[in-house]
Design a protein around this motif. Structure first.
Motif, PDB file in Angstrom:
ATOM      1  N   ASN A 130       4.520   0.153  14.373  1.00  0.00           N
ATOM      2  CA  ASN A 130       2.926   0.442  14.722  1.00  0.00           C
ATOM      3  C   ASN A 130       2.361   0.977  13.473  1.00  0.00           C
ATOM      4  O   ASN A 130       1.274   0.550  13.147  1.00  0.00           O
ATOM      5  CB  ASN A 130       3.066   1.363  15.905  1.00  0.00           C
ATOM      6  N   ASP A 131       2.920   1.952  12.945  1.00  0.00           N
ATOM      7  CA  ASP A 131       2.338   2.449  11.586  1.00  0.00           C
ATOM      8  C   ASP A 131       2.699   1.677  10.185  1.00  0.00           C
ATOM      9  O   ASP A 131       3.073   1.965   9.270  1.00  0.00           O
ATOM     10  CB  ASP A 131       2.752   3.963  11.474  1.00  0.00           C
ATOM     11  N   LEU A 132       1.931   0.659   9.905  1.00  0.00           N
ATOM     12  CA  LEU A 132       2.061  -0.443   8.890  1.00  0.00           C
ATOM     13  C   LEU A 132       1.002  -0.255   7.907  1.00  0.00           C
ATOM     14  O   LEU A 132       0.038  -0.109   8.332  1.00  0.00           O
ATOM     15  CB  LEU A 132       2.203  -1.862   9.406  1.00  0.00           C
ATOM     16  N   PRO A 133       1.346  -0.422   6.623  1.00  0.00           N
ATOM     17  CA  PRO A 133       0.228  -0.501   5.719  1.00  0.00           C
ATOM     18  C   PRO A 133      -0.710  -1.545   5.926  1.00  0.00           C
ATOM     19  O   PRO A 133      -0.279  -2.704   6.549  1.00  0.00           O
ATOM     20  CB  PRO A 133       0.942  -0.594   4.480  1.00  0.00           C
ATOM     21  N   SER A 134      -1.761  -1.723   5.209  1.00  0.00           N
ATOM     22  CA  SER A 134      -2.748  -2.851   5.325  1.00  0.00           C
ATOM     23  C   SER A 134      -2.223  -4.226   4.882  1.00  0.00           C
ATOM     24  O   SER A 134      -2.644  -5.168   5.123  1.00  0.00           O
ATOM     25  CB  SER A 134      -4.102  -2.573   4.558  1.00  0.00           C
ATOM     26  N   THR A 135      -1.150  -4.239   4.007  1.00  0.00           N
ATOM     27  CA  THR A 135      -0.236  -5.253   3.362  1.00  0.00           C
ATOM     28  C   THR A 135       0.307  -5.933   4.177  1.00  0.00           C
ATOM     29  O   THR A 135       1.130  -6.927   3.864  1.00  0.00           O
ATOM     30  CB  THR A 135       0.345  -4.643   2.136  1.00  0.00           C
ATOM     31  N   GLY A 136       0.858  -5.279   5.409  1.00  0.00           N
ATOM     32  CA  GLY A 136       1.662  -5.706   6.295  1.00  0.00           C
ATOM     33  C   GLY A 136       3.195  -5.526   6.525  1.00  0.00           C
ATOM     34  O   GLY A 136       3.509  -4.396   5.908  1.00  0.00           O
ATOM     35  N   TYR A 137       3.806  -6.303   7.422  1.00  0.00           N
ATOM     36  CA  TYR A 137       5.120  -6.025   7.498  1.00  0.00           C
ATOM     37  C   TYR A 137       6.310  -6.430   6.408  1.00  0.00           C
ATOM     38  O   TYR A 137       5.732  -7.265   5.626  1.00  0.00           O
ATOM     39  CB  TYR A 137       5.696  -6.493   8.833  1.00  0.00           C
ATOM     40  N   ALA A 153       0.860  -1.179   0.022  1.00  0.00           N
ATOM     41  CA  ALA A 153      -0.075   0.031  -0.075  1.00  0.00           C
ATOM     42  C   ALA A 153       0.789   1.274  -0.155  1.00  0.00           C
ATOM     43  O   ALA A 153       2.067   1.232   0.392  1.00  0.00           O
ATOM     44  CB  ALA A 153      -0.859  -0.011   1.146  1.00  0.00           C
ATOM     45  N   ASP A 154       0.284   2.368  -0.572  1.00  0.00           N
ATOM     46  CA  ASP A 154       0.819   3.787  -0.426  1.00  0.00           C
ATOM     47  C   ASP A 154       1.381   4.013   1.036  1.00  0.00           C
ATOM     48  O   ASP A 154       0.525   3.581   1.818  1.00  0.00           O
ATOM     49  CB  ASP A 154      -0.159   4.891  -0.852  1.00  0.00           C
ATOM     50  N   GLY A 155       2.262   4.991   1.259  1.00  0.00           N
ATOM     51  CA  GLY A 155       2.789   5.438   2.518  1.00  0.00           C
ATOM     52  C   GLY A 155       4.254   5.128   2.907  1.00  0.00           C
ATOM     53  O   GLY A 155       5.143   4.929   1.989  1.00  0.00           O
ATOM     54  N   LYS A 156       4.462   5.510   4.020  1.00  0.00           N
ATOM     55  CA  LYS A 156       6.045   5.742   4.465  1.00  0.00           C
ATOM     56  C   LYS A 156       6.537   4.367   4.305  1.00  0.00           C
ATOM     57  O   LYS A 156       7.848   4.219   3.955  1.00  0.00           O
ATOM     58  CB  LYS A 156       5.852   5.987   5.720  1.00  0.00           C
ATOM     59  N   GLU A 157       5.890   3.272   4.607  1.00  0.00           N
ATOM     60  CA  GLU A 157       6.633   1.872   4.547  1.00  0.00           C
ATOM     61  C   GLU A 157       6.952   1.532   3.205  1.00  0.00           C
ATOM     62  O   GLU A 157       7.954   0.939   3.136  1.00  0.00           O
ATOM     63  CB  GLU A 157       5.913   0.904   5.387  1.00  0.00           C
ATOM     64  N   GLN A 158       5.989   1.887   2.329  1.00  0.00           N
ATOM     65  CA  GLN A 158       6.286   1.557   0.835  1.00  0.00           C
ATOM     66  C   GLN A 158       7.783   2.138   0.357  1.00  0.00           C
ATOM     67  O   GLN A 158       8.556   1.736  -0.174  1.00  0.00           O
ATOM     68  CB  GLN A 158       5.064   1.824   0.066  1.00  0.00           C
TER      69      GLN A 158
END
Length: 114
Positions: free
Chosen positions: A62-69, A7-12
């Motif tokens: 803690n702030d993970l996308p819906s797709t996981g770690y 998903a879009d976001g910091k983790e990606q």
């Protein structure tokens, strides 16, 4: 590529930046293997025998996308006898959750000395 499966976001952004950096020295064809294919047991055995160093893991974030770690590891081979090249491996495990482990992709390329 990677942006299509998380998903879009910091983790990606973190995962894409790290993998892009790790694969940047790849001058030629990158070898690829997906652990869930089980198409070549010889390759699977070779990859399982390597000792990877985990360089990134979002398992405990803690702030993970819906797709996981996601987790990223590397293994750097020894230089050849002339010190002109070595094998470089990257393992990318993505979209894990507490109910399912992350699926792993393996990349291998030859790194050449400068």
């Amino acid at each position: 590529m990677i942006k299509d499966v998380i998903a879009d976001g910091k983790e990606q952004d973190r995962v894409v930046d790290i993998v892009t950096d790790l694969l940047s020295p790849a001058n030629d064809v990158v070898g690829w293997y997906f652990s869930e294919q089980r198409s070549d047991e010889r390759v699977a055995a070779e990859l399982d025998a390597l000792e990877y160093h985990e360089i990134y893991s979002s398992v405990w974030m803690n702030d993970l996308p819906s797709t996981g770690y996601n987790c990223i590891g590397v293994m750097v081979g020894e230089w050849n006898e002339n010190r002109t090249e070595r094998q470089f491996y990257v393992v990318l495990s993505m979209n894990g959750s507490w109910g399912a482990s992350a699926l792993s992709e393996y990349f291998r390329f030859t790194e050449y000395s400068q």
